[in-house]
Design an enzyme around this catalytic site. Structure first.
Site, PDB file in Angstrom:
ATOM      1  N   ASP A 141      -1.003  29.712  50.682  1.00 31.67           N
ATOM      2  CA  ASP A 141      -0.706  30.041  49.478  1.00 31.67           C
ATOM      3  C   ASP A 141       0.711  30.888  50.138  1.00 31.67           C
ATOM      4  O   ASP A 141       0.597  31.299  50.795  1.00 31.67           O
ATOM      5  CB  ASP A 141      -1.715  30.732  49.045  1.00 31.67           C
ATOM      6  CG  ASP A 141      -0.936  32.168  47.805  1.00 31.67           C
ATOM      7  OD1 ASP A 141      -0.888  31.361  46.889  1.00 31.67           O
ATOM      8  OD2 ASP A 141      -0.898  32.803  47.876  1.00 31.67           O
ATOM      9  N   ASP A 182       2.416  33.892  47.931  1.00 23.23           N
ATOM     10  CA  ASP A 182       2.349  35.552  47.066  1.00 23.23           C
ATOM     11  C   ASP A 182       1.380  36.117  48.067  1.00 23.23           C
ATOM     12  O   ASP A 182      -0.228  35.699  47.449  1.00 23.23           O
ATOM     13  CB  ASP A 182       2.307  35.869  45.910  1.00 23.23           C
ATOM     14  CG  ASP A 182       3.888  35.189  44.928  1.00 23.23           C
ATOM     15  OD1 ASP A 182       5.233  35.120  46.403  1.00 23.23           O
ATOM     16  OD2 ASP A 182       4.193  34.314  44.131  1.00 23.23           O
ATOM     17  N   GLY A 212       4.515  34.521  36.369  1.00 23.13           N
ATOM     18  CA  GLY A 212       5.366  35.289  35.671  1.00 23.13           C
ATOM     19  C   GLY A 212       5.877  35.280  34.434  1.00 23.13           C
ATOM     20  O   GLY A 212       5.567  36.820  33.709  1.00 23.13           O
TER      21      GLY A 212
END
Length: 258
Positions: free
Chosen positions: A8, A10, A52
């Protein structure tokens, strides 16, 4: 046999959520004349919404100063997300974001041993392309030849799509891979794809429930010693051991908990 490690991005490779994306979103709000501010706590709650743009749309649902129509909210979310990406790149260039403890060490140990590396993230490709040269150098693409990003896998974690694509592109089975994640959604995605997962608790998930992980630790350099000999740091032999045994153990500052 451990043939691949899937990362991953973030919160796992760097604390990008708290120190990067959140700050960049706030700068995008200011650009657009919006009196919105996502402090550390607020953003932590918003992380329950993956993606986001999706996070922005969820926020707007409760804001009286957001556009009244769905089309208006979608347009604003797209513009804010675009500006956020620019600000995120600037933060990376300024050296604001650094690799979490042990990441660089373990990445290079895997490469040296011929263990394939992949990225499986639901962040945008532009964010990866901004961050990775800063952290891993000009040859970062050679280190991570497989990169599955939001543009490739529209189904957000904990859906397994991003891991299924990474496995397909790596040419390995789920049992030959290990994932490294920082969040419950990431753990859920890896497990749904049949991939064992090591969790390094991100800043926003220090108290999260990670039952089902193969191993849980504060970071790759500071795993607590355990009764069966796994100690800090998590190196490649330890990762192979975790992969081969597939045993679940939660490690924290109070010691091991089964």
């Amino acid at each position: 046999m451990l043939r691949a490690v899937i990362w991953d991005v973030d919160g796992t490779i760097a604390e990008t959520e708290r120190d990067g994306h959140r700050v960049a979103f706030n700068r995008a709000f200011a650009d657009c004349g919006l009196a919105w501010d996502w402090d550390v706590s607020t953003y932590g709650h918003l992380l329950r919404v993956p993606g986001g743009r999706e996070r922005l749309l969820a926020w707007m649902e409760s804001r009286p100063d957001a556009p009244a129509t769905e089309a208006g909210r979608l347009q604003l979310a797209s513009e804010l997300h675009r500006r956020k990406g620019q600000h995120y790149g600037e933060l990376v260039e300024q050296g604001t974001l650094v690799a979490r403890p042990g990441v660089l060490r373990l990445v290079h140990a895997c490469v040296d041993a011929g263990v394939h590396l992949a990225v499986a993230t639901t962040t945008g490709r532009g964010n990866v392309e901004a961050l990775f040269p800063r952290l891993f150098g000009a040859d970062w693409r050679a280190l991570f030849p497989v990169r599955v990003c939001a543009e490739d896998a529209p189904q957000k974690k904990p859906h397994p799509q991003v891991y299924e694509l990474a496995l397909e592109r790596l040419g390995v089975t789920a049992t030959d891979a290990m994932a490294i994640e920082d969040s419950p959604a990431g753990l859920g995605a890896s497990r749904a794809a049949g991939v064992g997962c090591v969790v390094t608790r991100g800043a926003y998930f220090e108290d999260a429930d990670f039952r089902g992980a193969v191993h849980v630790c504060r970071d790759l350099d500071h795993a607590m010693a355990t009764s069966d000999g796994i100690g800090a740091p998590i190196d490649l032999p330890a990762l192979r051991h975790l992969h081969d045994t597939g045993r679940w153990m939660v490690l924290d500052e109070d010691g091991p908990r089964r």
